[in-house]
Design a protein around this motif. Sequence first.
Motif, PDB file in Angstrom:
ATOM      1  N   GLU A   1     -34.554 -16.562   9.391  1.00  0.00           N
ATOM      2  CA  GLU A   1     -33.162 -16.947   9.550  1.00  0.00           C
ATOM      3  C   GLU A   1     -32.442 -16.964   8.198  1.00  0.00           C
ATOM      4  O   GLU A   1     -31.307 -16.509   8.080  1.00  0.00           O
ATOM      5  N   PHE A   2     -33.118 -17.463   7.176  1.00  0.00           N
ATOM      6  CA  PHE A   2     -32.525 -17.498   5.840  1.00  0.00           C
ATOM      7  C   PHE A   2     -32.223 -16.090   5.340  1.00  0.00           C
ATOM      8  O   PHE A   2     -31.132 -15.809   4.822  1.00  0.00           O
TER       9      PHE A   2
ATOM     10  N   ASN B   1     -46.853 -25.657  11.955  1.00  0.00           N
ATOM     11  CA  ASN B   1     -45.492 -25.664  11.417  1.00  0.00           C
ATOM     12  C   ASN B   1     -45.153 -24.314  10.779  1.00  0.00           C
ATOM     13  O   ASN B   1     -44.086 -23.744  11.028  1.00  0.00           O
TER      14      ASN B   1
ATOM     15  N   TYR C   1     -42.467 -22.552  12.921  1.00  0.00           N
ATOM     16  CA  TYR C   1     -41.166 -22.933  12.364  1.00  0.00           C
ATOM     17  C   TYR C   1     -40.885 -22.270  11.019  1.00  0.00           C
ATOM     18  O   TYR C   1     -39.805 -21.748  10.789  1.00  0.00           O
ATOM     19  N   GLY C   2     -41.870 -22.310  10.118  1.00  0.00           N
ATOM     20  CA  GLY C   2     -41.648 -21.828   8.761  1.00  0.00           C
ATOM     21  C   GLY C   2     -41.298 -20.354   8.690  1.00  0.00           C
ATOM     22  O   GLY C   2     -40.343 -19.969   8.000  1.00  0.00           O
TER      23      GLY C   2
ATOM     24  N   LEU D   1     -40.083 -18.444  11.040  1.00  0.00           N
ATOM     25  CA  LEU D   1     -38.789 -18.204  11.689  1.00  0.00           C
ATOM     26  C   LEU D   1     -37.641 -18.730  10.830  1.00  0.00           C
ATOM     27  O   LEU D   1     -36.565 -18.118  10.785  1.00  0.00           O
ATOM     28  N   GLU D   2     -37.866 -19.856  10.158  1.00  0.00           N
ATOM     29  CA  GLU D   2     -36.826 -20.383   9.268  1.00  0.00           C
ATOM     30  C   GLU D   2     -36.583 -19.423   8.103  1.00  0.00           C
ATOM     31  O   GLU D   2     -35.432 -19.183   7.706  1.00  0.00           O
ATOM     32  N   LYS D   3     -37.652 -18.857   7.555  1.00  0.00           N
ATOM     33  CA  LYS D   3     -37.495 -17.890   6.471  1.00  0.00           C
ATOM     34  C   LYS D   3     -36.769 -16.642   6.951  1.00  0.00           C
ATOM     35  O   LYS D   3     -35.911 -16.084   6.244  1.00  0.00           O
TER      36      LYS D   3
ATOM     37  N   CYS E   1     -41.607 -25.218   7.340  1.00  0.00           N
ATOM     38  CA  CYS E   1     -40.251 -25.742   7.552  1.00  0.00           C
ATOM     39  C   CYS E   1     -40.292 -27.220   7.195  1.00  0.00           C
ATOM     40  O   CYS E   1     -40.860 -28.021   7.923  1.00  0.00           O
TER      41      CYS E   1
ATOM     42  N   GLU F   1     -39.360 -30.106   9.623  1.00  0.00           N
ATOM     43  CA  GLU F   1     -40.248 -30.363  10.755  1.00  0.00           C
ATOM     44  C   GLU F   1     -41.587 -30.957  10.339  1.00  0.00           C
ATOM     45  O   GLU F   1     -42.454 -31.174  11.179  1.00  0.00           O
TER      46      GLU F   1
END
Length: 289
Positions: free
Chosen positions: A279-280, A268, A272-273, A275-277, A8, A11
């Motif tokens: 979400e995308f 990260n 974060y990474g 989970l961000e992917k 992410c 972050e």
Amino acid sequence: MFGYVIPCKMELKIKDYEKIKAYYCGLCRAIKYNFGNIPRLTINYDMTFLAIFLDALDSHKNEYISSNCILHPFKKRNFIVNSSPLEYAAFMNVILAYHKLLDDVDDDNSFKSKIFSALIKRYFKEIPKEYLKIEEHMVKQLEKLYSLEKSGNIDNLDELSHPFGELTADSILNYCNDEKNKESLYYLGYNLGKWIYIIDAFDDLEKDLKHNKFNGINAALNKDNLPYNEFRESVQNRINFILTSYARECSEILNSLPIEKNYDILYNIFNYGLLEKMEFVFKKEESAK
């Protein structure tokens, strides 16, 4: 099935962002010096992650150079060089890219993939024998996966994603000679591989249903042959839970490993990474609208 394991960016500290770029450029350079320019087109972030992770288990200090490259002829980039994890990741990158192209040929009869796979296959003569033995084992896992996909008798998503989890675990264990942490390394790779397989299937769900192509999530969970919108609505919370569980397992295992460097980057990615992917991918349709 590539390009999902990324950090992410929001972050990341600047120093870690620059370090990731140095690994990426170092991987590209390693592919060039081991194979040539054409295979550099196959570079992906998942293999960059592999290099970062494997290098994190080694205490040696990274060696950097600053140089231009074919894509950035007027601005120098930082490269990590003389790195065994990057060399290994370069070979794995080309091997897995080749088999991904073969899969595209099998799925779509893609003329482009036929041509490119034939080009990449010519470079296999540059691969050391020990890595070709690794490829043989990877092929066995891929054959298990393709056999399951073609069987039409898929009981659950866990069974279907198992071979790719094994393949990803093997890509880590084939490099690491750490008997003490072998089990932890295996399960981190295994959970990550299953995460990659399932998020890729969910990402392609609409396209696969539209073109009547195989999709693991559809085959395992859509027993009533629901149309895309209805099926997606019914299954997305379940897929979200499964993916989050795999990501959490990876994060917890990371904390049990003897990480020598790159911890902030790996933290990260896993916290974060991934989970961000997710979400995308889950919000892709809403964003498009």
